[in-house]
Design a protein around this motif. Sequence first.
Motif, PDB file in Angstrom:
ATOM      1  N   UNK A  67      56.303 -24.681 -12.299  1.00 53.42           N
ATOM      2  CA  UNK A  67      55.939 -25.917 -13.008  1.00 53.42           C
ATOM      3  C   UNK A  67      56.425 -25.832 -14.462  1.00 53.42           C
ATOM      4  N   UNK A  68      57.731 -25.669 -14.673  1.00 55.26           N
ATOM      5  CA  UNK A  68      58.232 -25.357 -16.013  1.00 55.26           C
ATOM      6  C   UNK A  68      58.092 -26.474 -17.036  1.00 55.26           C
ATOM      7  N   UNK A  69      57.906 -27.710 -16.575  1.00 54.25           N
ATOM      8  CA  UNK A  69      57.854 -28.832 -17.513  1.00 54.25           C
ATOM      9  C   UNK A  69      56.455 -29.099 -18.058  1.00 54.25           C
ATOM     10  N   UNK A  70      55.452 -28.429 -17.526  1.00 53.68           N
ATOM     11  CA  UNK A  70      54.093 -28.637 -18.021  1.00 53.68           C
ATOM     12  C   UNK A  70      53.913 -28.002 -19.390  1.00 53.68           C
ATOM     13  N   UNK A  71      52.992 -28.558 -20.168  1.00 54.61           N
ATOM     14  CA  UNK A  71      52.753 -28.028 -21.515  1.00 54.61           C
ATOM     15  C   UNK A  71      52.277 -26.587 -21.480  1.00 54.61           C
ATOM     16  N   UNK A  72      51.441 -26.233 -20.490  1.00 51.85           N
ATOM     17  CA  UNK A  72      50.928 -24.866 -20.435  1.00 51.85           C
ATOM     18  C   UNK A  72      52.053 -23.883 -20.114  1.00 51.85           C
TER      19      UNK A  72
ATOM     20  N   UNK B   3      55.213 -24.357 -20.992  1.00 50.92           N
ATOM     21  CA  UNK B   3      55.993 -24.263 -22.232  1.00 50.92           C
ATOM     22  C   UNK B   3      55.309 -23.322 -23.226  1.00 50.92           C
ATOM     23  N   UNK B   4      53.972 -23.375 -23.254  1.00 45.96           N
ATOM     24  CA  UNK B   4      53.240 -22.442 -24.122  1.00 45.96           C
ATOM     25  C   UNK B   4      53.432 -21.007 -23.644  1.00 45.96           C
ATOM     26  N   UNK B   5      53.392 -20.811 -22.328  1.00 45.16           N
ATOM     27  CA  UNK B   5      53.594 -19.493 -21.746  1.00 45.16           C
ATOM     28  C   UNK B   5      54.919 -18.911 -22.226  1.00 45.16           C
ATOM     29  N   UNK B   6      55.989 -19.690 -22.100  1.00 45.77           N
ATOM     30  CA  UNK B   6      57.308 -19.204 -22.518  1.00 45.77           C
ATOM     31  C   UNK B   6      57.385 -19.029 -24.031  1.00 45.77           C
ATOM     32  N   UNK B   7      56.775 -19.947 -24.758  1.00 51.99           N
ATOM     33  CA  UNK B   7      56.779 -19.827 -26.207  1.00 51.99           C
ATOM     34  C   UNK B   7      56.055 -18.590 -26.690  1.00 51.99           C
ATOM     35  N   UNK B   8      54.943 -18.252 -26.045  1.00 52.15           N
ATOM     36  CA  UNK B   8      54.214 -17.042 -26.410  1.00 52.15           C
ATOM     37  C   UNK B   8      55.058 -15.796 -26.159  1.00 52.15           C
ATOM     38  N   UNK B   9      55.774 -15.788 -25.032  1.00 49.52           N
ATOM     39  CA  UNK B   9      56.673 -14.663 -24.764  1.00 49.52           C
ATOM     40  C   UNK B   9      57.727 -14.552 -25.853  1.00 49.52           C
ATOM     41  N   UNK B  10      58.353 -15.659 -26.178  1.00 48.48           N
ATOM     42  CA  UNK B  10      59.429 -15.627 -27.174  1.00 48.48           C
ATOM     43  C   UNK B  10      58.928 -15.085 -28.513  1.00 48.48           C
ATOM     44  N   UNK B  11      57.712 -15.466 -28.882  1.00 47.37           N
ATOM     45  CA  UNK B  11      57.190 -15.018 -30.179  1.00 47.37           C
ATOM     46  C   UNK B  11      56.862 -13.533 -30.176  1.00 47.37           C
ATOM     47  N   UNK B  12      56.681 -12.959 -28.993  1.00 51.87           N
ATOM     48  CA  UNK B  12      56.310 -11.540 -28.916  1.00 51.87           C
ATOM     49  C   UNK B  12      57.491 -10.600 -28.689  1.00 51.87           C
ATOM     50  N   UNK B  13      58.650 -11.126 -28.394  1.00 49.81           N
ATOM     51  CA  UNK B  13      59.806 -10.247 -28.175  1.00 49.81           C
ATOM     52  C   UNK B  13      60.109  -9.439 -29.425  1.00 49.81           C
ATOM     53  N   UNK B  14      60.224 -10.041 -30.601  1.00 52.22           N
ATOM     54  CA  UNK B  14      60.443  -9.212 -31.818  1.00 52.22           C
ATOM     55  C   UNK B  14      59.302  -8.252 -32.071  1.00 52.22           C
ATOM     56  N   UNK B  15      58.083  -8.663 -31.777  1.00 50.80           N
ATOM     57  CA  UNK B  15      56.892  -7.816 -31.953  1.00 50.80           C
ATOM     58  C   UNK B  15      57.002  -6.534 -31.126  1.00 50.80           C
ATOM     59  N   UNK B  16      57.457  -6.679 -29.885  1.00 53.01           N
ATOM     60  CA  UNK B  16      57.615  -5.529 -29.005  1.00 53.01           C
ATOM     61  C   UNK B  16      58.730  -4.603 -29.464  1.00 53.01           C
ATOM     62  N   UNK B  17      59.833  -5.170 -29.895  1.00 51.45           N
ATOM     63  CA  UNK B  17      60.937  -4.341 -30.375  1.00 51.45           C
ATOM     64  C   UNK B  17      60.559  -3.598 -31.650  1.00 51.45           C
ATOM     65  N   UNK B  18      59.625  -4.175 -32.402  1.00 55.26           N
ATOM     66  CA  UNK B  18      59.206  -3.583 -33.662  1.00 55.26           C
ATOM     67  C   UNK B  18      57.969  -2.691 -33.517  1.00 55.26           C
ATOM     68  N   UNK B  19      57.689  -2.265 -32.284  1.00 58.81           N
ATOM     69  CA  UNK B  19      56.567  -1.359 -32.072  1.00 58.81           C
ATOM     70  C   UNK B  19      55.209  -1.971 -32.263  1.00 58.81           C
ATOM     71  N   UNK B  20      55.070  -3.276 -31.948  1.00 55.12           N
ATOM     72  CA  UNK B  20      53.782  -3.931 -32.075  1.00 55.12           C
ATOM     73  C   UNK B  20      53.386  -4.236 -33.494  1.00 55.12           C
ATOM     74  N   UNK B  21      54.372  -4.473 -34.342  1.00 55.21           N
ATOM     75  CA  UNK B  21      54.100  -4.770 -35.758  1.00 55.21           C
ATOM     76  C   UNK B  21      54.685  -6.119 -36.138  1.00 55.21           C
TER      77      UNK B  21
END
Length: 336
Positions: free
Chosen positions: A311-316, A318-336
Amino acid sequence: MSQYAHFSKADSPELAAAVAQLPPSQLIGDIQKVRDAADAMFKGAADAVKKILPPESTYTFQDHKVPVDGGEITVRAVAPTPVDGEDGTFPLLVWYHGGGWALGDIEQSDAILRALSVKFRMSTLNVDYRLAPEHPFPAGHDDSYYALKWAAENPTLLKASLAKGFVAGGQSAGGNLAGSVALRAAEDPFFEGRKLTGQYLQIPATVHPSAYPEKYKSELLSIEQNKDAPVLGKDAMLGFEKWLGAPPDHPNFSILLHPAHAKAPPAYIQISGLDPLRDEGILYAKVLQEAGVTVQYDVYPGLPHAGQQLLPDLEISKKFHGDLYSHIPWLFNGGK
């Protein structure tokens, strides 16, 4: 009733209506029929992802063979085409696809990994581990670990710099594999000087229901509460676990029981609310936190297992994917 029962409820009429149209979870039967049904169910989502493929000039890819016990597996490496100001090396994500340890292949995540590689300027390694029931436990789990070690030994080949970030990630069964290899690597002297900076567990399986620790049984109720959820219900989950053939309490499979939690890398975990695996995902996040690991997690109310794909077009979603995107740099930076 589960203390997390409210997460099973859709938080919008839009989501409730969409979930009602999803196919019911099917009992496990003939493996090929199950594979065919899964391919048909996810075809629309796969076609939608292909539409976001970046131009071929913006990345390179190459398949490699990795030796494993009893043979070899394929891994697919993708790296961005360097632009001005880049030195040609990138952080590395090693990825494990979902599918109950029995479905899927290297093509399942191919398009999205190419897109993410370009978008986030990272190298990715897509692991085609062997599948159950033809290759029961520990084949797929060991394949996944050998692939991680191979990646750590070959960063130049992958146009990667582990110093810029080194993450194991996966979806569902792949989330279980990612969590498993992260724990194994945390105890392996081989990874001294090239430790994982993070682990990304998307809707992961973390413990077999017959191995629930007594002290946590009151927190692990979603397997019953969401037993009739669409896409993945209790019977189907137990069927996949039976096909896998892992001893229920083996720590490389039931990662909630692993003794090395305190050594694990920072984790980002995404959990679907209408999912039999919900409570074990939440509990795993808490157990890691109690062991001193930096953890962030998000729960998506009313979303069934893999609902963000279907169900990729639903707002939830889109939030799921957006949350992942925001955490990719966080993970590469050791959770910082």
